[in-house]
Design a protein around this motif. Structure first.
Motif, PDB file in Angstrom:
ATOM      1  N   ARG A   6      32.902  29.795  38.581  1.00  0.00           N
ATOM      2  CA  ARG A   6      33.653  29.942  37.334  1.00  0.00           C
ATOM      3  C   ARG A   6      32.904  30.823  36.334  1.00  0.00           C
ATOM      4  O   ARG A   6      33.517  31.610  35.629  1.00  0.00           O
ATOM      5  CB  ARG A   6      33.933  28.587  36.708  1.00  0.00           C
ATOM      6  CG  ARG A   6      34.766  27.690  37.591  1.00  0.00           C
ATOM      7  CD  ARG A   6      34.949  26.345  36.927  1.00  0.00           C
ATOM      8  NE  ARG A   6      35.927  26.398  35.866  1.00  0.00           N
ATOM      9  CZ  ARG A   6      37.227  26.262  36.074  1.00  0.00           C
ATOM     10  NH1 ARG A   6      37.672  26.072  37.266  1.00  0.00           N
ATOM     11  NH2 ARG A   6      38.068  26.328  35.084  1.00  0.00           N
ATOM     12  N   THR A   7      31.593  30.653  36.237  1.00  0.00           N
ATOM     13  CA  THR A   7      30.876  31.435  35.238  1.00  0.00           C
ATOM     14  C   THR A   7      30.246  32.694  35.824  1.00  0.00           C
ATOM     15  O   THR A   7      30.016  33.654  35.106  1.00  0.00           O
ATOM     16  CB  THR A   7      29.757  30.615  34.562  1.00  0.00           C
ATOM     17  OG1 THR A   7      28.842  30.213  35.570  1.00  0.00           O
ATOM     18  CG2 THR A   7      30.301  29.401  33.874  1.00  0.00           C
ATOM     19  N   GLU A   8      29.953  32.709  37.133  1.00  0.00           N
ATOM     20  CA  GLU A   8      29.235  33.854  37.679  1.00  0.00           C
ATOM     21  C   GLU A   8      30.073  34.678  38.647  1.00  0.00           C
ATOM     22  O   GLU A   8      29.723  35.805  38.960  1.00  0.00           O
ATOM     23  CB  GLU A   8      27.967  33.375  38.405  1.00  0.00           C
ATOM     24  CG  GLU A   8      26.993  32.674  37.491  1.00  0.00           C
ATOM     25  CD  GLU A   8      25.943  31.866  38.246  1.00  0.00           C
ATOM     26  OE1 GLU A   8      24.986  31.433  37.625  1.00  0.00           O
ATOM     27  OE2 GLU A   8      26.094  31.662  39.472  1.00  0.00           O
ATOM     28  N   GLY A   9      31.174  34.106  39.125  1.00  0.00           N
ATOM     29  CA  GLY A   9      31.875  34.765  40.212  1.00  0.00           C
ATOM     30  C   GLY A   9      33.203  35.400  39.852  1.00  0.00           C
ATOM     31  O   GLY A   9      33.578  36.407  40.452  1.00  0.00           O
ATOM     32  N   LEU A  10      33.931  34.845  38.885  1.00  0.00           N
ATOM     33  CA  LEU A  10      35.318  35.259  38.716  1.00  0.00           C
ATOM     34  C   LEU A  10      35.680  35.460  37.255  1.00  0.00           C
ATOM     35  O   LEU A  10      35.105  34.851  36.368  1.00  0.00           O
ATOM     36  CB  LEU A  10      36.245  34.178  39.290  1.00  0.00           C
ATOM     37  CG  LEU A  10      36.145  33.918  40.791  1.00  0.00           C
ATOM     38  CD1 LEU A  10      36.887  32.647  41.148  1.00  0.00           C
ATOM     39  CD2 LEU A  10      36.681  35.093  41.578  1.00  0.00           C
ATOM     40  N   SER A  11      36.675  36.340  37.035  1.00  0.00           N
ATOM     41  CA  SER A  11      37.335  36.420  35.746  1.00  0.00           C
ATOM     42  C   SER A  11      38.577  35.551  35.848  1.00  0.00           C
ATOM     43  O   SER A  11      39.563  35.953  36.459  1.00  0.00           O
ATOM     44  CB  SER A  11      37.727  37.864  35.418  1.00  0.00           C
ATOM     45  OG  SER A  11      36.575  38.660  35.330  1.00  0.00           O
ATOM     46  N   VAL A  51      36.775  44.213  41.669  1.00  0.00           N
ATOM     47  CA  VAL A  51      35.901  44.517  40.530  1.00  0.00           C
ATOM     48  C   VAL A  51      34.452  44.805  40.956  1.00  0.00           C
ATOM     49  O   VAL A  51      33.738  45.526  40.253  1.00  0.00           O
ATOM     50  CB  VAL A  51      35.973  43.391  39.469  1.00  0.00           C
ATOM     51  CG1 VAL A  51      35.289  42.142  39.961  1.00  0.00           C
ATOM     52  CG2 VAL A  51      35.373  43.849  38.160  1.00  0.00           C
ATOM     53  N   ALA A  52      34.037  44.280  42.101  1.00  0.00           N
ATOM     54  CA  ALA A  52      32.649  44.527  42.497  1.00  0.00           C
ATOM     55  C   ALA A  52      32.505  45.840  43.268  1.00  0.00           C
ATOM     56  O   ALA A  52      31.413  46.174  43.718  1.00  0.00           O
ATOM     57  CB  ALA A  52      32.118  43.361  43.334  1.00  0.00           C
ATOM     58  N   LYS A 105      36.329  39.323  47.571  1.00  0.00           N
ATOM     59  CA  LYS A 105      35.614  40.304  46.761  1.00  0.00           C
ATOM     60  C   LYS A 105      34.386  40.821  47.512  1.00  0.00           C
ATOM     61  O   LYS A 105      34.090  42.024  47.505  1.00  0.00           O
ATOM     62  CB  LYS A 105      35.223  39.599  45.460  1.00  0.00           C
ATOM     63  CG  LYS A 105      34.398  40.329  44.473  1.00  0.00           C
ATOM     64  CD  LYS A 105      34.285  39.426  43.232  1.00  0.00           C
ATOM     65  CE  LYS A 105      33.133  39.843  42.355  1.00  0.00           C
ATOM     66  NZ  LYS A 105      32.999  38.958  41.187  1.00  0.00           N
TER      67      LYS A 105
END
Lengths: 503, 324
Positions: free
Chosen positions: A346-351, A362-363, A416
């Motif tokens: 949630r905080t490091e992997g995805l918008s 996005v990556a 991703k």
């Protein structure tokens, strides 16, 4: 009608549009019982809990507590009926003490705008609460300074602060706890049980069920599939995964690889970072999965970040495809061919507010664009193909990630990574909050990836590391116990990671 | 956003424009006269260009309160260069350079040094206003303006459009290409949505924040060039009137289209200008216009706030609620 259960829910129905979330469900709970609710995401267990806590209202059925009928149309009505709920991620005020958090909003016995907050009174009431539920916790500390388990305990005491609480609902309370913290939480649950509370307990960890619960109920597709006593289930060898899955699941882990001579892609030599991990060495090969097991706080999280350029190691070397590499940022690691599936998606992997296509591409914006401009049609096709490959459910490319379950969000993170076409894939805690069906799919994908890339799985779940990886090693207080090997048994790995004992 | 919902939102926007225009027209038929529509587009141009730049800062979830002050400094710099006999292109470049430099400064302070954006940009804005007094001790500059050709920017026409409006459309087109069609646009949105996840995805998040502030400063100074060209003089308070309409346009647009974007900002600017122009025609005193803009801004923020929109959604029964 004989002795009725303490809580008796009968014929509960709940529809959302065309979907029948609960279908004629009966559920019973006794006082002084810990009752686990099991089921994959969407099976209906959360809906049942939300009806019991007054968040949803039922379409049909009856709820009786201690012989008395309750409608439970609102959270307030549920609280008045004595139902106390602890959310999965309880909201606490970090600057306030444990005691202040427990009585937040109820500081005053008499209401009045100008009645001062009485710290002594709050402490006295907290002490009284601890007398009722004897638990070893210091409630005078600020919540921010507490370990995760004490915060969970504060949240539980907050739910139990009302005298009339008689049913306690815990929604995945162990998801943020370490193994040892879990034990203290279980001790607390035993204490509460001894006080006659009826406890409903949602979890994804089946081993916990046998450790703490008296009975369990399995949901599948909105129906109650089975309720068993834990002792009875153990005696008769009842398989909970088989109850949870539609088809007989068998093993959720794909078969091991017998390839041992794959070329070394990624290598760490004596990697150290002060106070976090030291002298970590491993080599990751094509064709196999390398597993690193370590509890929360053992340094595995920092190690994964050091491999990906988020943190910088103090000493030691990284070699990629035979060449020494140094990463100063994730961008450099990505460019070199390393992809990290982070531990906290949630905080490091995805918008979370963006859709599947955005998150998939996005990556690797270079691949997603031509001359700087996005290739919209192509990106949609590529994302669609990857969504199919990772078995995204439902396959709605325009839906924001927030609308997907944890397991499907994780599949998007993997999509991703696939879109990035990396040489090394590092998975950190890949199945936290992921239901068992999606877990099996994620393990299969990891195995597929290992055909053409080096795959490293880093996790605090020993069974996961042992089940999916070919070679394993444990990290204990920052130090690797032995070298990665194919010969380590599950018990050895567990002992090495929990107690630091070498084979 | 799917093409389908985008289409519905554009239809809804068209309907709102038609209703507002219809209301004003029924009160005063001159509202839809060619002259008034041209005045309206001119009015849109100044606020629209400033709002365009601000859009980038809002997309990366920051705030810039310095751009009005920076615009004033840009206006005075340009005026000083014209008065000193420099060629027009040089003077305009000088004004724009001020915006760019202040924007980069803001961006580095906020992104690299993690200073709080609101307080930092209030301070840099104050600094820029202070600098704008240097050239003439605060008196307005208009020497050489008539000869320099600056006024042609306001009076000239391009492809049948008034030149300021053509400049707005050109800037918007570039903005759409950057923000909504290019890989950099993705990086701006990814940075604003979840900075950590963006960084883990290889997005140079600090550079994106600096770029957003730089574009904001640049656009503010471009908009003040249009403003000075229409008023014929540069003064130290030239930029101050940009603040509220720009924020209102960005937030109103974001409320209409679900998220900030160039198209949304254009739509927001158009609605703002429609209303302000209409109220002027109805002879409502100009000093009420600030209050009107502020009211619209508050309403727009309310709609854009996820908690509020979430609460509105909850009012509609749980029909579409996700199964937990």
């Amino acid at each position: 009608m004989g002795a009725e259960s303490f809580l008796a829910m009968r014929g509960i129905d709940k529809r959302f549009g065309d979907v029948r979330a609960l279908n004629d469900v009966d559920f019973e709970l006794e006082a002084g019982e810990i009752h686990a609710l099991l089921g994959v995401n969407g099976a209906g267990k959360s809906t049942l809990i939300k009806i019991l806590s007054g968040v949803y209202s039922k379409d049909a059925g009856s709820i009786r507590i201690d012989g008395e009928e309750f409608a439970l149309g609102s959270p307030r009505a549920a609280i008045e009926a004595g139902i106390a709920v602890v959310q999965q991620h309880p909201e606490l005020v970090g600057d306030l003490t444990g005691a202040e958090n427990i009585f937040l909003g109820q500081e005053h016995r008499r209401s009045g705008l100008f009645s001062p907050v009485n710290g002594q009174d709050i402490r006295r009431r907290a002490a009284a609460l601890l007398e009722r539920f004897p638990i070893d916790v210091d409630l005078d500390r600020a919540v921010d300074d507490m370990p995760a388990v004490d915060r969970e305990i504060v949240a539980i005491l907050h739910a139990l602060r009302l005298e009339n609480a008689r049913i306690l609902i815990l929604d995945e309370p162990t998801s943020t706890l370490t193994e040892r913290e879990k034990e203290s939480l279980f001790e607390m649950m035993q204490t509460l049980k001894a006080q006659g509370l009826a406890i409903i307990y949602i979890t994804h960890h089946l081993d916990e069920v046998f450790e703490i619960a008296d009975r369990f109920t399995v949901f599948r597709g909105g129906r109650r599939v089975a309720t068993h006593g834990v002792a009875e289930a153990q005696r008769e060898g009842i398989s909970i995964p088989n109850l949870m899955l539609d088809s007989v699941a068998g093993d959720i882990f794909p078969p091991r690889s017998d390839r041992v001579d794959g070329e070394v892609v990624f290598e760490a030599r004596d990697l150290s970072r002060q106070g976090e991990f030291e002298d970590v060495s491993f080599s990751a090969r094509k064709g196999e999965i390398l597993g690193i097991f370590g509890l929360v706080g053992s340094g595995v999280d920092e190690l994964s970040k050091a491999l990906f350029g988020v943190l910088r190691p103090d000493s030691g070397e990284l070699h990629l495809n035979g060449r020494r590499v140094r990463f100063r940022s994730p961008a450099q690691a990505l460019k070199a061919g390393i992809f990290l599936v982070p531990g906290d998606r949630r905080t490091e992997g995805l918008s979370m507010d963006e859709n599947v296509i955005f998150n998939t591409t996005v990556a690797n914006l270079g691949r997603a664009s031509l001359g700087g401009f996005m290739r919209f049609g192509r990106n949609r096709r590529d994302s669609g193909a990857l969504a199919e490959r990772v078995d995204l459910q439902p396959r709605k490319l325009d839906r924001p990630l927030r609308g997907y379950s944890g397991g499907n969000q994780q599949k998007v993170v993997i999509a991703k990574g696939l879109y990035r076409e990396a040489d090394v894939y590092i998975f950190v805690e890949p199945t936290v909050g992921v239901d068992i069906g999606a877990r099996a799919k994620i393990y299969t994908l990891m195995r597929e990836l290992s055909d053409r890339a080096a795959v490293i799985v880093i996790s605090s779940d020993c069974d996961e590391v042992f089940g999916v990886a070919d070679r394993t090693v444990a990290l204990y207080k920052g130090a690797p116990i032995g070298a990665p090997s194919r010969e380590i048994t599950r018990d050895h790995l567990l002992h090495a990671g929990i107690m630091g004992e070498a084979v | 956003m799917t093409t389908n919902t985008l289409f519905i939102r554009i239809l809804a926007f068209g309907a709102i424009v038609a209703i507002i225009a219809g209301l004003f027209w029924s009160q005063n038929p001159a509202f839809l006269s060619t002259g008034n529509i041209r005045a309206l587009m001119r009015h849109m141009s100044v606020n629209g260009v400033a709002a365009l730049g601000l859009t980038f800062v809002i997309v990366v979830r920051h705030f810039d309160l310095s751009f009005p002050g920076v615009a004033s400094f840009g206006a005075m710099t340009m005026g000083w260069l014209i008065a000193g006999g420099q060629p027009l292109w040089m003077a305009i470049s000088g004004g724009l350079a001020v915006g760019l430099l202040f924007g980069i400064f803001n961006g580095i302070a906020v992104a690299r040094f993690k200073l709080p954006d609101i307080v930092t940009t209030i301070a840099t804005g104050g600094l820029a206003i202070g600098f704008s007094y240097f050239y003439s001790n605060g008196t307005s500059i208009s020497r050489n303006f008539f000869m320099s050709g600056l006024l042609d920017i306001n009076d000239g026409r391009f492809l049948g459009l008034d030149r300021p409006f053509a400049i707005l459309l050109g800037a918007a087109l570039i903005g759409i290409l950057i923000l909504n069609a290019s890989r950099f646009g993705r990086a701006f949105y990814a940075t604003g949505e979840n900075e950590t996840a963006a960084w883990y995805s290889g997005v140079p998040v600090n550079a994106m924040v600096v770029a957003a502030f730089a574009l904001c400063g640049l656009c503010a100074c471009l908009s003040v060039v249009l403003l000075v060209a229409s008023s014929g003089a540069a003064n130290v308070s030239a930029g101050t009137q940009l603040l509220m309409p720009a924020f209102a346009a960005v937030y109103l647009g974001a409320a209409l289209f679900g998220r900030p974007s160039v198209l949304a900002t254009l739509a927001g600017t158009m609605l703002m200008s429609l209303m302000l122009n209409g109220f002027t025609l109805l002879a409502i005193p100009y000093y009420y216009s600030d209050a009107i803009v502020s009211t619209v801004l508050i309403l727009a923020i309310t709609c854009f706030d996820p908690r509020i929109s979430g609460a509105l959604r909850r009012l509609i029964p749980a029909r579409k609620e996700k199964l937990a």
